[in-house]
Scaffold this active site. Structure first.
Site, PDB file in Angstrom:
ATOM      1  N   LYS A   1      -1.946  -3.706 -15.164  1.00  0.00           N
ATOM      2  CA  LYS A   1      -3.297  -3.242 -15.525  1.00  0.00           C
ATOM      3  C   LYS A   1      -3.393  -1.719 -15.462  1.00  0.00           C
ATOM      4  CE  LYS A   1      -5.220  -5.418 -12.060  1.00  0.00           C
ATOM      5  NZ  LYS A   1      -4.008  -6.001 -11.436  1.00  0.00           N
TER       6      LYS A   1
ATOM      7  N   ARG B   1     -13.671  -8.102  -9.299  1.00  0.00           N
ATOM      8  CA  ARG B   1     -12.627  -8.973  -8.763  1.00  0.00           C
ATOM      9  C   ARG B   1     -13.209 -10.243  -8.189  1.00  0.00           C
ATOM     10  NH1 ARG B   1      -8.489  -4.948  -7.570  1.00  0.00           N
ATOM     11  NH2 ARG B   1      -6.584  -6.061  -7.067  1.00  0.00           N
TER      12      ARG B   1
ATOM     13  N   ARG C   1       8.180  -1.355  -7.565  1.00  0.00           N
ATOM     14  CA  ARG C   1       7.219  -0.309  -7.940  1.00  0.00           C
ATOM     15  C   ARG C   1       7.306   0.872  -6.980  1.00  0.00           C
ATOM     16  NH1 ARG C   1       0.948  -1.488  -8.755  1.00  0.00           N
ATOM     17  NH2 ARG C   1       1.218  -2.587  -6.792  1.00  0.00           N
TER      18      ARG C   1
ATOM     19  N   ARG D   1      -1.843 -11.369  -1.730  1.00  0.00           N
ATOM     20  CA  ARG D   1      -2.687 -10.824  -2.804  1.00  0.00           C
ATOM     21  C   ARG D   1      -2.734 -11.786  -3.993  1.00  0.00           C
ATOM     22  NH1 ARG D   1       0.049  -5.207  -3.593  1.00  0.00           N
ATOM     23  NH2 ARG D   1      -1.387  -4.966  -5.337  1.00  0.00           N
TER      24      ARG D   1
HETATM   25  P1  AP5 Z   1       0.942  -1.656 -12.410  1.00  0.00           P
HETATM   26  O1  AP5 Z   1       0.493  -1.103 -13.716  1.00  0.00           O
HETATM   27  O2  AP5 Z   1       0.946  -0.755 -11.226  1.00  0.00           O
HETATM   28  O3  AP5 Z   1       0.184  -3.032 -12.115  1.00  0.00           O
HETATM   29  P2  AP5 Z   1      -1.304  -3.326 -11.675  1.00  0.00           P
HETATM   30  O4  AP5 Z   1      -1.710  -4.572 -12.369  1.00  0.00           O
HETATM   31  O5  AP5 Z   1      -2.161  -2.120 -11.860  1.00  0.00           O
HETATM   32  O6  AP5 Z   1      -1.010  -3.616 -10.150  1.00  0.00           O
HETATM   33  P3  AP5 Z   1      -1.818  -3.263  -8.839  1.00  0.00           P
HETATM   34  O7  AP5 Z   1      -0.964  -3.734  -7.700  1.00  0.00           O
HETATM   35  O8  AP5 Z   1      -2.217  -1.824  -8.811  1.00  0.00           O
HETATM   36  O9  AP5 Z   1      -3.013  -4.161  -8.983  1.00  0.00           O
HETATM   37  P4  AP5 Z   1      -3.854  -4.698  -7.887  1.00  0.00           P
HETATM   38  O10 AP5 Z   1      -4.920  -5.247  -8.719  1.00  0.00           O
HETATM   39  O11 AP5 Z   1      -3.297  -5.628  -6.913  1.00  0.00           O
HETATM   40  O12 AP5 Z   1      -4.091  -3.405  -6.969  1.00  0.00           O
HETATM   41  P5  AP5 Z   1      -5.315  -2.396  -6.864  1.00  0.00           P
HETATM   42  O13 AP5 Z   1      -4.771  -1.063  -6.696  1.00  0.00           O
HETATM   43  O14 AP5 Z   1      -6.324  -2.667  -7.918  1.00  0.00           O
HETATM   44  O15 AP5 Z   1       2.415  -2.256 -12.630  1.00  0.00           O
HETATM   45  C1  AP5 Z   1       3.123  -2.863 -11.574  1.00  0.00           C
HETATM   46  C2  AP5 Z   1       4.623  -2.510 -11.669  1.00  0.00           C
HETATM   47  O16 AP5 Z   1       5.168  -3.096 -12.843  1.00  0.00           O
HETATM   48  C3  AP5 Z   1       4.883  -1.003 -11.796  1.00  0.00           C
HETATM   49  O17 AP5 Z   1       6.069  -0.688 -11.134  1.00  0.00           O
HETATM   50  C4  AP5 Z   1       5.022  -0.787 -13.292  1.00  0.00           C
HETATM   51  O18 AP5 Z   1       5.822   0.332 -13.570  1.00  0.00           O
HETATM   52  C5  AP5 Z   1       5.664  -2.084 -13.734  1.00  0.00           C
HETATM   53  N1  AP5 Z   1       5.276  -2.502 -15.079  1.00  0.00           N
HETATM   54  C6  AP5 Z   1       4.050  -2.337 -15.663  1.00  0.00           C
HETATM   55  N2  AP5 Z   1       4.046  -2.868 -16.898  1.00  0.00           N
HETATM   56  C7  AP5 Z   1       5.284  -3.396 -17.080  1.00  0.00           C
HETATM   57  C8  AP5 Z   1       5.893  -4.112 -18.156  1.00  0.00           C
HETATM   58  N3  AP5 Z   1       5.233  -4.405 -19.290  1.00  0.00           N
HETATM   59  N4  AP5 Z   1       7.160  -4.523 -17.998  1.00  0.00           N
HETATM   60  C9  AP5 Z   1       7.858  -4.256 -16.848  1.00  0.00           C
HETATM   61  N5  AP5 Z   1       7.337  -3.580 -15.804  1.00  0.00           N
HETATM   62  C10 AP5 Z   1       6.065  -3.163 -15.915  1.00  0.00           C
HETATM   63  O19 AP5 Z   1      -5.971  -2.933  -5.486  1.00  0.00           O
HETATM   64  C11 AP5 Z   1      -5.298  -2.795  -4.257  1.00  0.00           C
HETATM   65  C12 AP5 Z   1      -6.173  -3.380  -3.160  1.00  0.00           C
HETATM   66  O20 AP5 Z   1      -7.426  -2.663  -3.100  1.00  0.00           O
HETATM   67  C13 AP5 Z   1      -6.580  -4.854  -3.340  1.00  0.00           C
HETATM   68  O21 AP5 Z   1      -5.595  -5.730  -2.865  1.00  0.00           O
HETATM   69  C14 AP5 Z   1      -7.884  -4.896  -2.537  1.00  0.00           C
HETATM   70  O22 AP5 Z   1      -7.616  -4.972  -1.149  1.00  0.00           O
HETATM   71  C15 AP5 Z   1      -8.509  -3.538  -2.812  1.00  0.00           C
HETATM   72  N6  AP5 Z   1      -9.423  -3.575  -3.967  1.00  0.00           N
HETATM   73  C16 AP5 Z   1      -9.270  -2.915  -5.147  1.00  0.00           C
HETATM   74  N7  AP5 Z   1     -10.294  -3.187  -5.973  1.00  0.00           N
HETATM   75  C17 AP5 Z   1     -11.105  -4.064  -5.311  1.00  0.00           C
HETATM   76  C18 AP5 Z   1     -12.309  -4.726  -5.668  1.00  0.00           C
HETATM   77  N8  AP5 Z   1     -12.889  -4.581  -6.882  1.00  0.00           N
HETATM   78  N9  AP5 Z   1     -12.874  -5.542  -4.745  1.00  0.00           N
HETATM   79  C19 AP5 Z   1     -12.313  -5.722  -3.527  1.00  0.00           C
HETATM   80  N10 AP5 Z   1     -11.156  -5.132  -3.133  1.00  0.00           N
HETATM   81  C20 AP5 Z   1     -10.551  -4.305  -4.031  1.00  0.00           C
END
Ligand code: AP5
Length: 214
Positions: A13, A88, A127, A171
């Site tokens: 994402k 979320r 990552r 997660r």
């Molecule tokens: P990446 O693009 O980083 O993936 P992502 O979907 O953004 O992953 P996140 O882990 O950031 O999502 P998340 O939703 O768990 O975390 P967030 O920061 O929102 O890609 C992942 C990897 O794959 C990278 O190495 C990339 O290079 C690689 N890649 C990408 N595309 C690829 C492809 N096509 N092919 C191969 N490789 C690829 O949230 C973190 C924490 O914050 C949550 O757990 C929660 O505790 C809190 N939080 C955040 N938002 C909320 C909310 N709205 N409500 C409550 N808690 C929240």
């Protein structure tokens, strides 16, 4: 254009949202990035959020919703925005819908980046994230030019605290329980478009642009 990025943790994402923000010249709003910036700066919000994030749990809605509602009312969001990691939960989605309805607006698209769970743990363990500018890499698919150093700003790139295998599994469990139901929620509004997130990132990007239009 107002876009929500849906998908499991690690589905790509953030990677896609950054590219879309560049292409469409609209802000990329990542609640995860906002929380991590608060943790880095030692704010009260950061201290509270960290307790949940380190366990792979969601930060409570009351700490999350106001933050996003304030952000989307800022001037740079006038032509649209990309929400990455929000909503979320159904209550977060309802809060967003109510806030936008109050200004006679609604979301245009919810892009579901679909990646099976079995691919996710591998992706997350590989990552690496820049400690300064937040750029994201992968040790196999998108490596940095010099090991451990961000191509963009030269700072260190590290494994995120919540990318340890056991936290990733938690997660994923939380995603299936609390976030995945949003796909049906937005299907009812006819704004969900699903893309195959297992393709190389440039192909995923092209698929999303084909949906959104030039
Ligand atoms: P990446 O693009 O980083 O993936 P992502 O979907 O953004 O992953 P996140 O882990 O950031 O999502 P998340 O939703 O768990 O975390 P967030 O920061 O929102 O890609 C992942 C990897 O794959 C990278 O190495 C990339 O290079 C690689 N890649 C990408 N595309 C690829 C492809 N096509 N092919 C191969 N490789 C690829 O949230 C973190 C924490 O914050 C949550 O757990 C929660 O505790 C809190 N939080 C955040 N938002 C909320 C909310 N709205 N409500 C409550 N808690 C929240």
């Amino acid at each position: 254009m107002k876009i929500i990025m849906l998908g499991a943790p690690g589905a790509g994402k953030g990677t896609q949202a950054k590219m879309l923000a560049d292409r469409y010249k609209i802000p990329h709003i990542s609640t995860g990035d906002i929380f991590r910036a608060n943790i880095k700066n030692g704010t009260e919000l950061g201290k509270k959020a960290k307790q949940y994030m380190d366990q792979g749990l969601l930060v409570p809605d009351e700490l999350t919703c106001d933050l996003v509602m304030d952000r989307i009312q800022q001037e740079d969001c006038a032509n649209g925005f990309i929400l990455d990691g929000f909503p979320r939960t159904i209550p977060q989605a309802e809060a967003l819908r109510a806030a936008l309805a109050g200004i006679d607006q609604k979301m245009d698209y919810a892009i579901d980046v679909d990646v099976p769970d079995e691919n996710i743990v591998n992706r997350m363990s590989g990552r690496r994230v820049c400690t300064d500018c937040g750029a994201t890499y992968h040790i196999v698919t998108i490596p940095t030019k010099a090991e451990g150093i961000c191509d963009r700003c030269g700072s260190a790139v590290v494994l995120r605290d919540d990318d340890k295998a056991e936290t990733v599994r938690k997660r994923l469990e939380v995603y299936h329980e609390q976030t995945r139901p949003l796909i049906d929620y937005y299907k009812e509004q006819d704004i969900v478009r699903t893309v195959d997130g297992t393709k190389p990132m440039e192909e995923v990007f092209a698929d999303i642009v084909a949906i959104l239009g030039q």
